[in-house]
Design an enzyme around this catalytic site. Structure first.
Site, PDB file in Angstrom:
ATOM      1  N   ASP A 146       5.583  20.009   8.183  1.00 45.57           N
ATOM      2  CA  ASP A 146       6.812  21.065   8.270  1.00 45.57           C
ATOM      3  C   ASP A 146       8.067  20.586   7.608  1.00 45.57           C
ATOM      4  OD1 ASP A 146       6.784  19.458  10.431  1.00 45.57           O
ATOM      5  OD2 ASP A 146       8.329  20.506  11.147  1.00 45.57           O
ATOM      6  N   GLN A 147       8.277  19.243   7.488  1.00 53.11           N
ATOM      7  CA  GLN A 147       9.499  18.798   6.915  1.00 53.11           C
ATOM      8  C   GLN A 147       9.191  18.709   5.401  1.00 53.11           C
ATOM      9  OE1 GLN A 147      12.217  18.515   8.756  1.00 53.11           O
ATOM     10  NE2 GLN A 147      11.049  19.345  10.192  1.00 53.11           N
ATOM     11  N   ARG A 158       0.457  15.085  12.940  1.00 55.73           N
ATOM     12  CA  ARG A 158       1.121  14.913  11.807  1.00 55.73           C
ATOM     13  C   ARG A 158       1.351  16.082  10.972  1.00 55.73           C
ATOM     14  NH1 ARG A 158      -1.670   9.372   9.428  1.00 55.73           N
ATOM     15  NH2 ARG A 158       0.625   9.011   8.713  1.00 55.73           N
ATOM     16  N   PRO A 159       2.308  16.887  11.406  1.00 53.99           N
ATOM     17  CA  PRO A 159       2.542  18.223  10.655  1.00 53.99           C
ATOM     18  C   PRO A 159       3.224  17.834   9.249  1.00 53.99           C
ATOM     19  CG  PRO A 159       4.108  18.106  12.170  1.00 53.99           C
ATOM     20  CD  PRO A 159       3.282  16.608  12.630  1.00 53.99           C
ATOM     21  N   CYS A 198      -4.837   8.278   9.027  1.00 53.08           N
ATOM     22  CA  CYS A 198      -5.106   7.714  10.117  1.00 53.08           C
ATOM     23  C   CYS A 198      -4.900   8.744  11.321  1.00 53.08           C
ATOM     24  CB  CYS A 198      -4.230   6.543  10.516  1.00 53.08           C
ATOM     25  SG  CYS A 198      -4.828   5.189   9.591  1.00 53.08           S
ATOM     26  N   ARG A 207      -9.016   0.219   3.740  1.00 58.03           N
ATOM     27  CA  ARG A 207      -7.836   1.133   2.988  1.00 58.03           C
ATOM     28  C   ARG A 207      -6.678   0.527   2.836  1.00 58.03           C
ATOM     29  NH1 ARG A 207      -6.107   5.518   6.858  1.00 58.03           N
ATOM     30  NH2 ARG A 207      -4.736   5.724   4.957  1.00 58.03           N
ATOM     31  N   ARG A 238      -3.345  10.133   4.038  1.00 55.70           N
ATOM     32  CA  ARG A 238      -2.096  11.040   4.138  1.00 55.70           C
ATOM     33  C   ARG A 238      -1.490  11.024   3.025  1.00 55.70           C
ATOM     34  NH1 ARG A 238      -0.184  14.445   7.685  1.00 55.70           N
ATOM     35  NH2 ARG A 238       1.935  14.388   7.798  1.00 55.70           N
ATOM     36  N   LYS A 290       0.855  -1.141   0.047  1.00 53.71           N
ATOM     37  CA  LYS A 290       0.056   0.071   0.075  1.00 53.71           C
ATOM     38  C   LYS A 290       0.946   1.370   0.000  1.00 53.71           C
ATOM     39  CE  LYS A 290      -2.275   2.687   3.484  1.00 53.71           C
ATOM     40  NZ  LYS A 290      -1.359   3.562   4.240  1.00 53.71           N
ATOM     41  N   ASN A 291       1.909   1.338   0.936  1.00 53.04           N
ATOM     42  CA  ASN A 291       2.405   2.610   1.085  1.00 53.04           C
ATOM     43  C   ASN A 291       3.358   2.857  -0.268  1.00 53.04           C
ATOM     44  OD1 ASN A 291       1.204   3.135   3.291  1.00 53.04           O
ATOM     45  ND2 ASN A 291       2.831   2.462   4.938  1.00 53.04           N
ATOM     46  N   ILE A 300       7.064   6.558  17.280  1.00 50.15           N
ATOM     47  CA  ILE A 300       6.913   7.559  16.097  1.00 50.15           C
ATOM     48  C   ILE A 300       5.818   8.597  16.180  1.00 50.15           C
ATOM     49  CG2 ILE A 300       6.727   7.466  13.480  1.00 50.15           C
ATOM     50  CD1 ILE A 300       9.194   5.963  14.260  1.00 50.15           C
ATOM     51  N   ASP A 335       3.792   0.490  12.271  1.00 49.63           N
ATOM     52  CA  ASP A 335       2.599   0.081  11.591  1.00 49.63           C
ATOM     53  C   ASP A 335       2.386  -1.282  11.863  1.00 49.63           C
ATOM     54  OD1 ASP A 335       1.929   2.434  10.365  1.00 49.63           O
ATOM     55  OD2 ASP A 335       2.405   1.800   8.421  1.00 49.63           O
TER      56      ASP A 335
HETATM   57  C1  UD1 Z   1       4.260   6.803   6.733  1.00 47.23           C
HETATM   58  C2  UD1 Z   1       3.254   5.518   6.288  1.00 47.23           C
HETATM   59  C3  UD1 Z   1       2.510   5.332   7.645  1.00 47.23           C
HETATM   60  C4  UD1 Z   1       3.625   4.852   8.703  1.00 47.23           C
HETATM   61  C5  UD1 Z   1       4.627   6.140   8.821  1.00 47.23           C
HETATM   62  C6  UD1 Z   1       5.921   5.566   9.753  1.00 47.23           C
HETATM   63  C7  UD1 Z   1       2.619   6.210   4.242  1.00 47.23           C
HETATM   64  C8  UD1 Z   1       1.386   6.326   3.098  1.00 47.23           C
HETATM   65  N1  UD1 Z   1       2.434   5.998   5.366  1.00 47.23           N
HETATM   66  O1  UD1 Z   1       3.455   7.947   7.091  1.00 47.23           O
HETATM   67  O2  UD1 Z   1       1.906   3.956   7.409  1.00 47.23           O
HETATM   68  O3  UD1 Z   1       3.135   4.663   9.980  1.00 47.23           O
HETATM   69  O4  UD1 Z   1       5.258   6.537   7.596  1.00 47.23           O
HETATM   70  O5  UD1 Z   1       6.532   4.779   9.237  1.00 47.23           O
HETATM   71  O6  UD1 Z   1       3.619   5.714   3.723  1.00 47.23           O
HETATM   72  N2  UD1 Z   1       6.651  14.467  11.037  1.00 47.23           N
HETATM   73  C9  UD1 Z   1       6.915  15.738  11.133  1.00 47.23           C
HETATM   74  N3  UD1 Z   1       6.572  16.738  10.386  1.00 47.23           N
HETATM   75  C10 UD1 Z   1       6.776  16.383   8.971  1.00 47.23           C
HETATM   76  C11 UD1 Z   1       6.409  14.709   8.740  1.00 47.23           C
HETATM   77  C12 UD1 Z   1       6.550  13.996   9.763  1.00 47.23           C
HETATM   78  O7  UD1 Z   1       6.878  15.977  12.389  1.00 47.23           O
HETATM   79  O8  UD1 Z   1       6.733  17.229   7.859  1.00 47.23           O
HETATM   80  C13 UD1 Z   1       6.482  13.333  12.023  1.00 47.23           C
HETATM   81  C14 UD1 Z   1       5.122  12.697  12.198  1.00 47.23           C
HETATM   82  O9  UD1 Z   1       4.563  13.459  13.064  1.00 47.23           O
HETATM   83  C15 UD1 Z   1       5.691  11.415  12.838  1.00 47.23           C
HETATM   84  C16 UD1 Z   1       6.975  11.174  12.286  1.00 47.23           C
HETATM   85  O10 UD1 Z   1       7.583  12.452  11.680  1.00 47.23           O
HETATM   86  O11 UD1 Z   1       5.672  11.636  14.231  1.00 47.23           O
HETATM   87  C17 UD1 Z   1       7.238  10.053  11.144  1.00 47.23           C
HETATM   88  O12 UD1 Z   1       6.130  10.419  10.087  1.00 47.23           O
HETATM   89  P1  UD1 Z   1       6.380   9.986   8.563  1.00 47.23           P
HETATM   90  O13 UD1 Z   1       7.637   9.101   8.676  1.00 47.23           O
HETATM   91  O14 UD1 Z   1       6.248  11.240   7.700  1.00 47.23           O
HETATM   92  O15 UD1 Z   1       4.951   9.245   8.377  1.00 47.23           O
HETATM   93  P2  UD1 Z   1       4.076   9.384   7.053  1.00 47.23           P
HETATM   94  O16 UD1 Z   1       4.803   9.363   5.938  1.00 47.23           O
HETATM   95  O17 UD1 Z   1       2.793  10.094   7.599  1.00 47.23           O
END
Ligand code: UD1
Length: 427
Positions: free
Chosen positions: A125-126, A122-123, A117, A397, A93, A22-23, A327, A305
Site C-alpha cells: 500500500d505504501q 507484506r502489503p 521471505c 538467495r 520481494r 544484497k539489498n 517490523i 534481518d
Molecule cells: C526490506 C529488505 C528486507 C528487510 C526489510 C526491513 C530488501 C530487498 N529487503 O524489505 O531484507 O527485512 O526491508 O528492514 O531490501 N509495509 C507496509 N506497506 C508497504 C510496505 C511495507 O505496511 O507498502 C510494512 C511491511 O509489512 C513491514 C514494514 O512495513 O511490516 C517494513 O517493510 P519494508 O521496510 O518495506 O521491507 P521490504 O522493503 O519488503
C-alpha cells in the site's frame, strides 16, 4: 535435494571478506533501467536474488556482460516492456523495484505481485501511495500490479510507516518527475543511501537520503555510470554473530563499521569483544554470555534481518533474554527448528522469551526463510553433533559462497546433493 551438513563445535578462526550488499544490489540493478547508456557495477554479489534480477532484465532486452567475478556492465538502452515471468517475480520481494524503475522510464509498468521471505503480512500500500501521489494510476488484477501515468509530477509523500521498499520505489518514480518531490518518514537503511548515491552518480538530484526526509528534484535524463555497491551489512553481522557464538576470533573484512553499530553494541553488551578498524571488524568470542533484550527497529535500530541470528546466540546466554520483533508479524518461524536442537524459546506474538541452555545438539532442520537459514546455520556451528539443513535455496538467495567462506575459517560444513539413490558431495 541439496542440504548443508554441519559438524558443530569448532570455533571460527581467521579472516573472511564480505560481499556486496544484497539489498542494495537488487535495487541498483533495476535502477540501471532509468539510465540512457551502459552502467558498470562493481562489488555485485553472486547470489540467486541477483541472478533472478538479471534474468528478468535480460528477458526485457538488457545487455549484460560480466567484466569479472564481481563487476558487470548493464546496458538497458534497448529495453522493451515484456511481461515479467511470475515464476521469477514471486521468488523475491525486490521484483517490486521494477514498478518504480519502469514507471520512471516508460510511465507504465506491469509486474506480478512480488514474493520473497514469508515473514507475515507484506502489503504494497505504501508503494502504491507514492506512485499515486506522483500522478500514476495503480490497479491490481489477475495477480499483476499495473501502474500507469500520463505524466509524473513531483509531490509530497508522507509514509504511514517506515518502509525500505516503498522509499526506494518512491525515489525511482520521482527522479524524472517534474519538480521537487519530498518524501517524509523515509527509511534510512544503508542501502537507501547507496541507491540514492547511485542515482545521483547517474545525474539525479537527490538530497537527504539517510535521514527521514528525502528531497528529489526531477531531471530530464539520467546517464550511465560506474558504481561500486556497499558491503553487505547483514552478511557481516551474520559472521559477527557466528564468530561470537562459536567462541571464535574472526577478522571480518570489507565492512562499513558504522553500519554495524547496533550489532556491535549488542555483542559487546552480552560479553563478546569487538575491535573496530577502518574497514574491518574483529569479533572475539567469550566463554560465557549474559542475557539481554533485543528489539528490532528501522535503521539505525537493531535490524530485523539480524534478529534470528542474534536469538540463536542468546540460546546459550546465561538467564532469560527477551527478543521483540517490531517490523514483521511472523518472523519467529525458525524457533521451531531451534527447539529441535534443544533451545528453550517461548514465542508469544511478536515477543520471544529465550531461556539460555548449556548446549544445543545437532538435528535435521529446515531453513524456513533466508535469515532463518542463517540462524540454523549458526545453531549447527555451535551444536554438539551433526546438523542437516534442508531448503538451503533460501540461504543461497542472499549469502555468497557461504560454505566456502565458513570452511575457510574452520567450520566443518559440506553441501550435499541428495538424489533418490545416492548422496553426492558437492563441496
Ligand atoms: C526490506 C529488505 C528486507 C528487510 C526489510 C526491513 C530488501 C530487498 N529487503 O524489505 O531484507 O527485512 O526491508 O528492514 O531490501 N509495509 C507496509 N506497506 C508497504 C510496505 C511495507 O505496511 O507498502 C510494512 C511491511 O509489512 C513491514 C514494514 O512495513 O511490516 C517494513 O517493510 P519494508 O521496510 O518495506 O521491507 P521490504 O522493503 O519488503
Amino acid at each position: 535435494m541439496e542440504k548443508f551438513v554441519i559438524k558443530g563445535g569448532k570455533p571460527l578462526l581467521g579472516e573472511v571478506t564480505i560481499s556486496g550488499a544484497k539489498n542494495a544490489a537488487v535495487a541498483i540493478l533495476p535502477a540501471t533501467i532509468l539510465a540512457d547508456g551502459p552502467c558498470i557495477l562493481e562489488n555485485v554479489p553472486s547470489i540467486s536474488d541477483v541472478s533472478i534480477t538479471l534474468q528478468i532484465m535480460s528477458d526485457m532486452g538488457a545487455k549484460i556482460r560480466n567484466i569479472n567475478k564481481t563487476t558487470i556492465e548493464i546496458d538497458t538502452t534497448h529495453l522493451m516492456q515484456v511481461p515479467i515471468a511470475y515464476d521469477l517475480a514471486r521468488k523475491m520481494r525486490a521484483s517490486s523495484y521494477f514498478l518504480g524503475t519502469l514507471l520512471g522510464r516508460f510511465k507504465k509498468a506491469c509486474v506480478p505481485m512480488p514474493g520473497g521471505c514469508n515473514l507475515g503480512d507484506r502489503p504494497l500500500d505504501q508503494h502504491i501511495k507514492a506512485f499515486d501521489a506522483l500522478g500514476a494510476d495503480c490497479k491490481i488484477e489477475h495477480g499483476m500490479i499495473e501502474v500507469h501515468a500520463e505524466k509524473l509530477t513531483a509531490s509530497h509523500i508522507y509514509f504511514d510507516k517506515v518502509t525500505v521498499g516503498a522509499t526506494i520505489n518512491a525515489m525511482f518514480a520521482a527522479v524524472k518527475a517534474e519538480g521537487l518531490t519530498i518524501i517524509e518518514n523515509a527509511a534510512k537503511e544503508p542501502h537507501i543511501v547507496d541507491v540514492a548515491n547511485f542515482l545521483n552518480s547517474m545525474g539525479a538530484d537527490i538530497m537527504g537520503a539517510g535521514t527521514d526526509v528525502i528531497k528529489v528534484r526531477g531531471v530530464e535524463k539520467l546517464y550511465g555510470a560506474n558504481y561500486a555497491i556497499i558491503p553487505d551489512q547483514i552478511e557481516a553481522g551474520t559472521f559477527m554473530v557466528a564468530a561470537a557464538a562459536t567462541r571464535g576470533n574472526v577478522l571480518i573484512k570489507n565492512v562499513i563499521p558504522k553500519h554495524l553499530d547496533p550489532i556491535t553494541l549488542k555483542l559487546e553488551k552480552i560479553g563478546a569483544k569487538v575491535v573496530i578498524n577502518d574497514d574491518s571488524i574483529r569479533v572475539i568470542g567469550s566463554d560465557c554470555y549474559e542475557k539481554t533484550s533485543v528489539k528490532t527497529m528501522p535503521h539505525p535500530g537493531f535490524p530485523t534481518d539480524m534478529q534470528p541470528q542474534m536469538t540463536t546466540l542468546l540460546t546459550l546466554a546465561n538467564g532469560t533474554s527477551i527478543v521483540t520483533e517490531s517490523i514483521f508479524d511472523n518472523r519467529f518461524r525458525y524457533v521451531d527448528e531451534l527447539r529441535r536442537m534443544g533451545a528453550d524459546i517461548l514465542v508469544d506474538g511478536k515477543v520471544a522469551v529465550v531461556q539460555g541452555v548449556e548446549y544445543l545438539t545437532g538435528a535435521p532442520v529446515k531453513a524456513t526463510d533466508l535469515r532463518a537459514g542463517a540462524a540454523v546455520m549458526i545453531a549447527g556451528l555451535i551444536a554438539r553433533g551433526t546438523t542437516e539443513i534442508e531448503d538451503i535455496y533460501h540461504i543461497e538467495r542472499g549469502y555468497e559462497n557461504m560454505v566456502e567462506k565458513l570452511r575457510s575459517i574452520g567450520a566443518d560444513i559440506t553441501k550435499k546433493i541428495y538424489s533418490d539413490v545416492s548422496v553426492q558431495e558437492a563441496l
